[in-house]
Design a protein around this motif. Structure first.
Motif, short mmCIF file in Angstrom:
data_model
loop_
_atom_site.label_atom_id
_atom_site.label_comp_id
_atom_site.label_asym_id
_atom_site.label_seq_id
_atom_site.Cartn_x
_atom_site.Cartn_y
_atom_site.Cartn_z
N GLU A 47 1.06 -0.94 0.10
CA GLU A 47 0.32 0.12 -0.27
C GLU A 47 0.69 0.88 -0.15
O GLU A 47 0.82 2.30 -0.65
N GLU A 48 2.27 1.54 0.88
CA GLU A 48 2.55 2.12 1.02
C GLU A 48 3.19 2.23 -0.31
O GLU A 48 3.63 3.65 -1.00
N ALA A 49 4.02 1.21 -0.53
CA ALA A 49 4.76 1.84 -2.46
C ALA A 49 4.11 1.64 -3.70
O ALA A 49 4.52 1.58 -4.34
N PHE A 50 2.94 1.49 -2.97
CA PHE A 50 1.65 1.65 -4.35
C PHE A 50 1.48 3.39 -4.29
O PHE A 50 1.28 4.45 -5.27
N HIS A 51 1.66 3.70 -2.90
CA HIS A 51 1.08 5.21 -2.91
C HIS A 51 2.48 5.75 -3.47
O HIS A 51 2.28 7.02 -3.71
N GLN A 52 3.87 5.72 -3.41
CA GLN A 52 5.02 6.62 -3.84
C GLN A 52 4.67 6.16 -5.17
O GLN A 52 4.96 7.54 -5.73
N THR A 53 4.83 5.36 -5.79
CA THR A 53 4.54 5.12 -7.28
C THR A 53 3.66 5.73 -7.55
O THR A 53 3.29 7.00 -9.03
N GLN A 54 2.29 6.36 -7.07
CA GLN A 54 1.55 7.10 -7.93
C GLN A 54 1.75 8.34 -7.57
O GLN A 54 1.37 9.01 -8.32
N LYS A 55 2.69 9.32 -6.56
CA LYS A 55 3.12 9.81 -6.32
C LYS A 55 4.16 10.40 -7.41
O LYS A 55 3.49 11.58 -8.28
#
Length: 242
Positions: A47-55
């Protein structure tokens, strides 16, 4: 290794941004690779990695208009990829159109008179319409994928080429009118001493060239559309894609 439900979360995110499926899968591979790298390097959750990738991709998914003639808002990344691929197709279409109109002009010198040239002109330009039409007829399994209302999950086009086939109806209508009218100005200019209006002469040169170029543009679009669908066939037939 990412779980199927995690991959689905990325797919749903890209579907939300209405990327065509062929481009969606290409972007998805990059995003999944980035997520995996962030998880490995930072020892963090999906979830955190996905959030960073979205950024990281945030600017690529900002909405912009495709052109002055098309005011529909699309993601920046889609605009860049579409323009890059369409530019290649359009350059090929211009070259094929030039070759085709050269054949059209050569028919003037193979014609004994105006009547014979009109027969050649109508036959040759009819082929330009009939060949892509027959190509469509004999690819019945492809027809649903050519409709602009047939979408993946009812949200995304299957390929970036899917929206262009309506041009053929417009182009075919102009071609049909040109075929019925025939051509007198080019034959008169090249084979007789009769005066020809400069405007009519230029129009008789440019209009067939533009129409032939558009026909080739549609044909190349269909070829690329079909190839993209074939490459995605395994994905479309997999249980997880529905």
């Amino acid at each position: 290794m990412l779980l199927q439900k995690q991959e689905k979360a990325v797919t749903d995110y890209l579907i939300f941004h209405k990327l065509p499926l062929d481009i969606l899968l290409e972007v998805k591979d990059h995003m999944l690779s980035q997520i995996a790298d962030i998880q490995s390097e930072d020892n963090t959750s999906f979830e955190e990695a996905f959030h960073q990738t979205q950024k990281l991709w945030e600017n690529e998914f900002k909405l912009t208009s495709y052109s002055l003639l098309c005011r529909e808002q699309i993601p920046v990344i889609l605009k860049k990829m579409v323009k890059e691929k369409y530019n290649i197709i359009f350059k090929k279409s211009l070259l094929f159109g030039l070759a085709s109109i050269t054949v059209n002009l050569l028919l003037i010198y193979f014609s004994a008179d105006q009547e014979m040239y009109n027969d050649f002109f109508r036959f040759y330009n009819s082929l330009m319409v009939m060949i892509p039409f027959l190509y469509w007829i004999f690819n019945k399994n492809m027809r649903k994928y050519m409709r602009s209302d047939f979408k993946y999950h009812e949200k995304s086009f299957f390929t970036m080429y899917q929206r262009n086939f309506g041009i053929f109806a417009v182009c075919g209508n102009f071609m049909f009118q040109m075929i019925l009218r025939g051509d007198t100005y080019l034959f008169r200019f090249f084979r007789t001493n009769d005066p020809v209006s400069v405007f009519q002469f230029i129009l008789s040169l440019i209009l067939p060239y533009l129409l032939h170029t558009l026909i080739f543009f549609i044909m190349i679009n269909f070829y690329e559309h079909k190839n993209s669908l074939m490459k995605m066939q395994n994905y479309l037939e997999s249980p997880g894609c529905n």
